[in-house]
Each structure stands twice: as C-alpha cells, then as structure tokens.
Design a protein around this motif. Structure first.
Motif, PDB file in Angstrom:
ATOM      1  N   TYR A 194       0.837  -1.195   0.000  1.00  0.00           N
ATOM      2  CA  TYR A 194       0.000   0.000   0.000  1.00  0.00           C
ATOM      3  C   TYR A 194       0.875   1.249   0.000  1.00  0.00           C
ATOM      4  CZ  TYR A 194      -3.684  -3.257   1.404  1.00  0.00           C
ATOM      5  OH  TYR A 194      -4.582  -4.305   1.449  1.00  0.00           O
ATOM      6  N   ASN A 195       0.475   2.220  -0.810  1.00  0.00           N
ATOM      7  CA  ASN A 195       1.200   3.478  -0.949  1.00  0.00           C
ATOM      8  C   ASN A 195       0.507   4.566  -0.131  1.00  0.00           C
ATOM      9  OD1 ASN A 195       2.702   5.666  -1.745  1.00  0.00           O
ATOM     10  ND2 ASN A 195       2.001   5.669  -3.877  1.00  0.00           N
ATOM     11  N   ALA A 196       1.210   5.050   0.909  1.00  0.00           N
ATOM     12  CA  ALA A 196       0.631   6.110   1.747  1.00  0.00           C
ATOM     13  C   ALA A 196       1.167   7.484   1.374  1.00  0.00           C
ATOM     14  CB  ALA A 196       0.929   5.814   3.216  1.00  0.00           C
ATOM     15  N   THR A 197       1.837   7.583   0.218  1.00  0.00           N
ATOM     16  CA  THR A 197       2.397   8.863  -0.225  1.00  0.00           C
ATOM     17  C   THR A 197       1.596   9.392  -1.420  1.00  0.00           C
ATOM     18  OG1 THR A 197       3.941   8.034  -1.903  1.00  0.00           O
ATOM     19  CG2 THR A 197       4.644   7.885   0.396  1.00  0.00           C
ATOM     20  N   ASP A 198       2.012  10.578  -1.908  1.00  0.00           N
ATOM     21  CA  ASP A 198       1.355  11.135  -3.091  1.00  0.00           C
ATOM     22  C   ASP A 198       2.141  10.844  -4.367  1.00  0.00           C
ATOM     23  OD1 ASP A 198       3.520  12.710  -2.613  1.00  0.00           O
ATOM     24  OD2 ASP A 198       2.402  14.601  -2.415  1.00  0.00           O
TER      25      ASP A 198
ATOM     26  N   ILE B 179       3.217  -0.974   4.127  1.00  0.00           N
ATOM     27  CA  ILE B 179       2.635   0.350   3.914  1.00  0.00           C
ATOM     28  C   ILE B 179       3.788   1.337   3.749  1.00  0.00           C
ATOM     29  CG2 ILE B 179       1.088   2.098   4.842  1.00  0.00           C
ATOM     30  CD1 ILE B 179      -0.156  -0.077   6.603  1.00  0.00           C
ATOM     31  N   ILE B 180       3.886   1.923   2.569  1.00  0.00           N
ATOM     32  CA  ILE B 180       5.018   2.775   2.216  1.00  0.00           C
ATOM     33  C   ILE B 180       4.775   4.201   2.698  1.00  0.00           C
ATOM     34  CG2 ILE B 180       6.354   3.695   0.291  1.00  0.00           C
ATOM     35  CD1 ILE B 180       5.548   1.174  -1.288  1.00  0.00           C
ATOM     36  N   GLY B 181       5.778   4.736   3.431  1.00  0.00           N
ATOM     37  CA  GLY B 181       5.663   6.094   3.955  1.00  0.00           C
ATOM     38  C   GLY B 181       6.433   7.101   3.114  1.00  0.00           C
ATOM     39  N   SER B 182       6.365   8.363   3.530  1.00  0.00           N
ATOM     40  CA  SER B 182       6.948   9.452   2.746  1.00  0.00           C
ATOM     41  C   SER B 182       8.472   9.400   2.683  1.00  0.00           C
ATOM     42  CB  SER B 182       6.498  10.794   3.332  1.00  0.00           C
ATOM     43  OG  SER B 182       6.915  10.908   4.683  1.00  0.00           O
ATOM     44  N   ALA B 183       9.132   8.737   3.635  1.00  0.00           N
ATOM     45  CA  ALA B 183      10.592   8.659   3.632  1.00  0.00           C
ATOM     46  C   ALA B 183      11.113   7.467   2.833  1.00  0.00           C
ATOM     47  CB  ALA B 183      11.117   8.592   5.077  1.00  0.00           C
ATOM     48  N   PHE B 184      10.218   6.720   2.222  1.00  0.00           N
ATOM     49  CA  PHE B 184      10.638   5.522   1.473  1.00  0.00           C
ATOM     50  C   PHE B 184      11.342   5.911   0.178  1.00  0.00           C
ATOM     51  CE2 PHE B 184       9.816   2.308  -1.779  1.00  0.00           C
ATOM     52  CZ  PHE B 184      10.228   1.145  -1.141  1.00  0.00           C
ATOM     53  N   GLY B 185      12.431   5.180  -0.107  1.00  0.00           N
ATOM     54  CA  GLY B 185      13.112   5.358  -1.383  1.00  0.00           C
ATOM     55  C   GLY B 185      12.931   4.114  -2.234  1.00  0.00           C
ATOM     56  N   THR B 186      13.651   3.063  -1.886  1.00  0.00           N
ATOM     57  CA  THR B 186      13.538   1.771  -2.553  1.00  0.00           C
ATOM     58  C   THR B 186      13.746   0.683  -1.516  1.00  0.00           C
ATOM     59  OG1 THR B 186      15.907   1.686  -3.090  1.00  0.00           O
ATOM     60  CG2 THR B 186      14.429   2.662  -4.747  1.00  0.00           C
ATOM     61  N   LEU B 187      13.518  -0.536  -1.942  1.00  0.00           N
ATOM     62  CA  LEU B 187      13.876  -1.670  -1.095  1.00  0.00           C
ATOM     63  C   LEU B 187      15.394  -1.734  -0.939  1.00  0.00           C
ATOM     64  CD1 LEU B 187      11.514  -4.405  -2.629  1.00  0.00           C
ATOM     65  CD2 LEU B 187      11.153  -3.130  -0.501  1.00  0.00           C
TER      66      LEU B 187
ATOM     67  N   ALA C  77      -6.357   5.530   7.478  1.00  0.00           N
ATOM     68  CA  ALA C  77      -5.628   5.703   8.743  1.00  0.00           C
ATOM     69  C   ALA C  77      -4.157   6.009   8.501  1.00  0.00           C
ATOM     70  CB  ALA C  77      -5.779   4.449   9.594  1.00  0.00           C
ATOM     71  N   TYR C  78      -3.642   5.659   7.300  1.00  0.00           N
ATOM     72  CA  TYR C  78      -2.215   5.867   7.003  1.00  0.00           C
ATOM     73  C   TYR C  78      -1.980   6.790   5.817  1.00  0.00           C
ATOM     74  CZ  TYR C  78      -1.601   1.769  10.006  1.00  0.00           C
ATOM     75  OH  TYR C  78      -1.608   0.898  11.065  1.00  0.00           O
ATOM     76  N   ASN C  79      -2.932   6.937   4.937  1.00  0.00           N
ATOM     77  CA  ASN C  79      -2.732   7.676   3.695  1.00  0.00           C
ATOM     78  C   ASN C  79      -2.319   9.128   3.967  1.00  0.00           C
ATOM     79  OD1 ASN C  79      -2.630   7.859   0.907  1.00  0.00           O
ATOM     80  ND2 ASN C  79      -4.774   8.507   0.728  1.00  0.00           N
TER      81      ASN C  79
ATOM     82  N   GLY D 211      -2.197  -1.062  -3.937  1.00  0.00           N
ATOM     83  CA  GLY D 211      -2.988   0.159  -4.122  1.00  0.00           C
ATOM     84  C   GLY D 211      -2.645   1.204  -3.076  1.00  0.00           C
ATOM     85  N   ASN D 212      -3.582   2.146  -2.911  1.00  0.00           N
ATOM     86  CA  ASN D 212      -3.381   3.222  -1.943  1.00  0.00           C
ATOM     87  C   ASN D 212      -3.598   2.708  -0.518  1.00  0.00           C
ATOM     88  OD1 ASN D 212      -2.871   5.165  -3.960  1.00  0.00           O
ATOM     89  ND2 ASN D 212      -5.075   5.547  -4.223  1.00  0.00           N
TER      90      ASN D 212
END
Length: 217
Positions: free
Chosen positions: A98-102, A178-186, A130-132, A125-126
């Motif tokens: 799940y993508n919690a970023t824009d 759940i991917i947050g705003s500080a995520f870059g890559t695996l 609660a996290y988006n 998906g998004n």
C-alpha cells in the motif's frame, strides 16, 4: 663368676644368675599408624579415579567426550536448524503493498520488485485512510500476532521499516507493507539476501558451560 660371663669381663659387666634377660620387641604402635595413613591415601586415590571414570561416561561431567576432547557445537546447530524451520520462505509470505504517499505508482513498482525476490503479492494500491498521507517514516510492516515470522522475513527487504502487530488479524502469512513518505527503494538485493541468511542461521546460544581443552592433539 658365671659361665655366661666372657673371659676378662667382671665387675659391673658380670652376668649372674640363671635367668636370661627378656628382650622386648619395639612397640607396634608406629607401624599401625603408618599403615592407617597409607590406607587412607590409597582410598583417596581410588575414589578420585572412580569419579573421573564416571564423569567420562555421563553427559554432564566435564563437558568432554570419552577421548578428552571438547564436544562439537551440535546443540547450537540443532537450535539454528529449528529456527530456520520455523521461518517461512519468501514464497510462503503474501505481501499487500500500500502506498501512503502522493507519489503515483510507488506501490506497483515495489510490489513488482518483491515478486522478483520470491514473495507472493496480494493487494496493491493506496493505503487505508488511517495511514494515507499520514505516514512520515519509511514504511510499516503490519501483520497479525501469528505473522511474526512472516514479518521478520519481509523485514530483511527493508531494514528501515518498523514492525507493527494488528490483533484483529488471524493470518500467519498475509502481511502488509505500507510505504511512507521517507521511502526510497527496497534494500539492495545483496544486502537483503545476507540479512535473510543471518535470520535463518542465528549464532548458537552458549550453554553456560566452559569446556577446557585437554591439552592433547
């Protein structure tokens, strides 16, 4: 002069009478004491030898085998094998991404990379409301109380991710990324592979007993 008196001897050296003087043997007390001490020493030596012999055959004595060598780390190896057996393979872990970023498409590209690394992919998906757009960290790895092992395996792909347990979930193999705003890559594939190997083969736990070498080759 008596017949027992040697020629030329008289006076106070003269032997008179018809009774021979009684010659007593030395007392036996000293010999008895020495014999008792020797007996105690012999019993002590025999007792120590028996204890050492018994320790060589039981499993809890000196920590050595009957040849006097320290035992191998078989116990630690069995423990590591048991830990590895409890961990699921990546293919047995289903990951919902799940993508919690824009940033558009981030969940899809991450899911594709996890699939290449052997994981099964569920929903993509998004993130839930609660996290988006509310997750400032790198990512959250979410699963039920029984999914601890699955979360650890997934965690080898993302060292910066934080684990979180949802008591309402019963599955042991279905988890969320759940991917947050500080995520870059695996994490790089090589690093993730090494982390998984370490997880599957932890260092043996010391037994608390010290085995001293026998000094023999």
């Amino acid at each position: 002069m008596s017949m027992l008196t040697p020629p030329g001897m008289g006076g106070k050296y003269r032997v008179t009478g018809t009774t021979f003087p009684r010659m007593h043997r030395p007392s036996n007390r000293r010999r008895i004491v020495l014999s008792a001490v020797a007996g105690v020493i012999v019993l002590g030596v025999v007792g120590v030898g028996t204890a050492q012999l018994a320790g060589a055959f039981d499993g809890n004595g000196s920590g050595r085998d009957t040849a006097g060598h320290c035992p191998s780390s078989a116990v630690g190896t069995k423990a590591a094998d048991a830990t590895s057996a409890r961990l699921p393979k990546p293919s047995a872990v289903t990951v919902n991404v799940y993508n919690a970023t824009d940033r558009a498409g981030l969940a899809k590209t991450t899911a594709d990379e996890l699939k290449k690394r052997g994981f099964s992919i569920g929903k993509v998906g998004n993130a839930p409301d609660a996290y988006n757009n509310k997750l400032k960290g790198t990512a959250i790895l979410l699963g039920g109380p029984k999914a601890t092992s699955a979360l650890k395996v997934l965690g080898t792909e993302l060292a910066a991710g934080s684990l979180k347990t949802d008591p309402s979930r019963a599955s042991a193999s279905n988890v969320d990324l759940i991917i947050g705003s500080a995520f870059g890559t695996l994490d790089p594939l090589q690093n993730a592979g090494h982390a998984l190997t370490v997880l599957q083969q932890p260092a043996p736990t010391p037994s608390g007993k010290t085995c001293r070498p026998s000094g023999r080759t």
